[in-house]
Design a protein around this motif. Structure first.
Motif, PDB file in Angstrom:
ATOM      1  N   TRP A   5     -15.183   9.514  14.018  1.00 34.92           N
ATOM      2  CA  TRP A   5     -14.909  10.768  13.461  1.00 34.92           C
ATOM      3  C   TRP A   5     -14.911  11.746  14.557  1.00 34.92           C
ATOM      4  CZ3 TRP A   5     -17.045  15.392  12.831  1.00 34.92           C
ATOM      5  CH2 TRP A   5     -16.152  16.431  11.965  1.00 34.92           C
ATOM      6  N   LEU A   6     -13.895  12.487  14.891  1.00 35.71           N
ATOM      7  CA  LEU A   6     -13.803  13.621  15.867  1.00 35.71           C
ATOM      8  C   LEU A   6     -13.104  14.579  15.455  1.00 35.71           C
ATOM      9  CD1 LEU A   6     -13.290  11.494  19.254  1.00 35.71           C
ATOM     10  CD2 LEU A   6     -15.402  12.287  18.410  1.00 35.71           C
ATOM     11  N   ALA A   7     -13.489  15.946  15.240  1.00 36.00           N
ATOM     12  CA  ALA A   7     -12.981  16.949  14.633  1.00 36.00           C
ATOM     13  C   ALA A   7     -11.844  17.456  15.702  1.00 36.00           C
ATOM     14  CB  ALA A   7     -14.011  18.035  14.566  1.00 36.00           C
ATOM     15  N   SER A  12      -5.296   8.520  19.859  1.00 32.73           N
ATOM     16  CA  SER A  12      -5.454   6.880  19.408  1.00 32.73           C
ATOM     17  C   SER A  12      -6.706   6.690  18.351  1.00 32.73           C
ATOM     18  CB  SER A  12      -5.484   6.099  20.546  1.00 32.73           C
ATOM     19  OG  SER A  12      -5.872   4.784  20.189  1.00 32.73           O
ATOM     20  N   PRO A  13      -6.344   6.174  17.215  1.00 36.18           N
ATOM     21  CA  PRO A  13      -7.302   5.687  16.431  1.00 36.18           C
ATOM     22  C   PRO A  13      -8.776   5.101  17.158  1.00 36.18           C
ATOM     23  CG  PRO A  13      -5.413   5.362  15.476  1.00 36.18           C
ATOM     24  CD  PRO A  13      -4.901   5.679  16.770  1.00 36.18           C
ATOM     25  N   ASN A  14      -8.260   4.238  18.163  1.00 39.42           N
ATOM     26  CA  ASN A  14      -9.313   3.788  18.831  1.00 39.42           C
ATOM     27  C   ASN A  14     -10.210   4.555  19.525  1.00 39.42           C
ATOM     28  OD1 ASN A  14      -8.616   1.082  18.313  1.00 39.42           O
ATOM     29  ND2 ASN A  14      -7.056   0.711  19.873  1.00 39.42           N
ATOM     30  N   TYR A  15      -9.926   5.862  19.882  1.00 32.11           N
ATOM     31  CA  TYR A  15     -10.696   6.739  20.673  1.00 32.11           C
ATOM     32  C   TYR A  15     -11.472   7.595  19.468  1.00 32.11           C
ATOM     33  CZ  TYR A  15     -11.904  10.934  23.066  1.00 32.11           C
ATOM     34  OH  TYR A  15     -12.570  12.127  23.494  1.00 32.11           O
ATOM     35  N   GLY A  16     -10.775   7.964  18.212  1.00 34.18           N
ATOM     36  CA  GLY A  16     -11.485   8.683  17.320  1.00 34.18           C
ATOM     37  C   GLY A  16     -10.325   9.618  16.802  1.00 34.18           C
ATOM     38  N   VAL A  17     -10.668   9.972  15.643  1.00 35.90           N
ATOM     39  CA  VAL A  17      -9.570  10.751  14.836  1.00 35.90           C
ATOM     40  C   VAL A  17     -10.600  11.487  13.744  1.00 35.90           C
ATOM     41  CG1 VAL A  17      -7.632   9.517  15.042  1.00 35.90           C
ATOM     42  CG2 VAL A  17      -9.001   8.788  13.055  1.00 35.90           C
TER      43      VAL A  17
END
Length: 125
Positions: A5-7, A12-17
């Protein structure tokens, strides 16, 4: 699943969302691009809460809580403020996929941290 999880992130969901970034990726994958909620603008300060914009978007059809379908968007509000603060994707009658600290995961639709549902909207009609 399991990505961080990234605020304010809708890359890309592979990176974080974050929660609305995950939903925006779902919409993009389905051929829906909502404006003014765009992935580039999503990361700018002040746009971390795009779940509010998605709730307000008139292109998404509101459906009764009693008649949800897989892929519907579930909106939650913060106790005490009635401010929409979270969004998840319905995958079954009682389960959602969501991005919430610390990662993208499957959870019960109502749980200890996110338990007040504002409503449900259907993007894919």
């Amino acid at each position: 699943m399991g990505k961080p999880w990234l605020a304010g992130c809708s890359s890309s969901p592979n990176y974080g969302v974050d929660c609305s970034g995950l939903v925006m990726q779902e919409l993009y994958a389905g051929g829906i691009s909502l404006i003014p909620t765009i992935s580039i603008g999503h990361a700018h300060p002040g746009n971390e809460w795009n779940s509010r914009n998605l709730w307000a978007d008139r292109h998404l059809k509101r459906v009764p809580y009693s008649a949800p379908s897989r892929g519907d968007l579930v909106f939650y509000y913060q106790p005490g403020t009635n401010t929409i603060w979270h969004i998840a994707i319905l995958i079954s009658r009682n389960r959602v996929i969501e991005s919430w600290p610390p990662r993208v995961m499957v959870q019960p639709i109502v749980n200890g941290q996110r338990n007040i549902i504002t409503g449900i909207k259907r993007p894919f009609i």
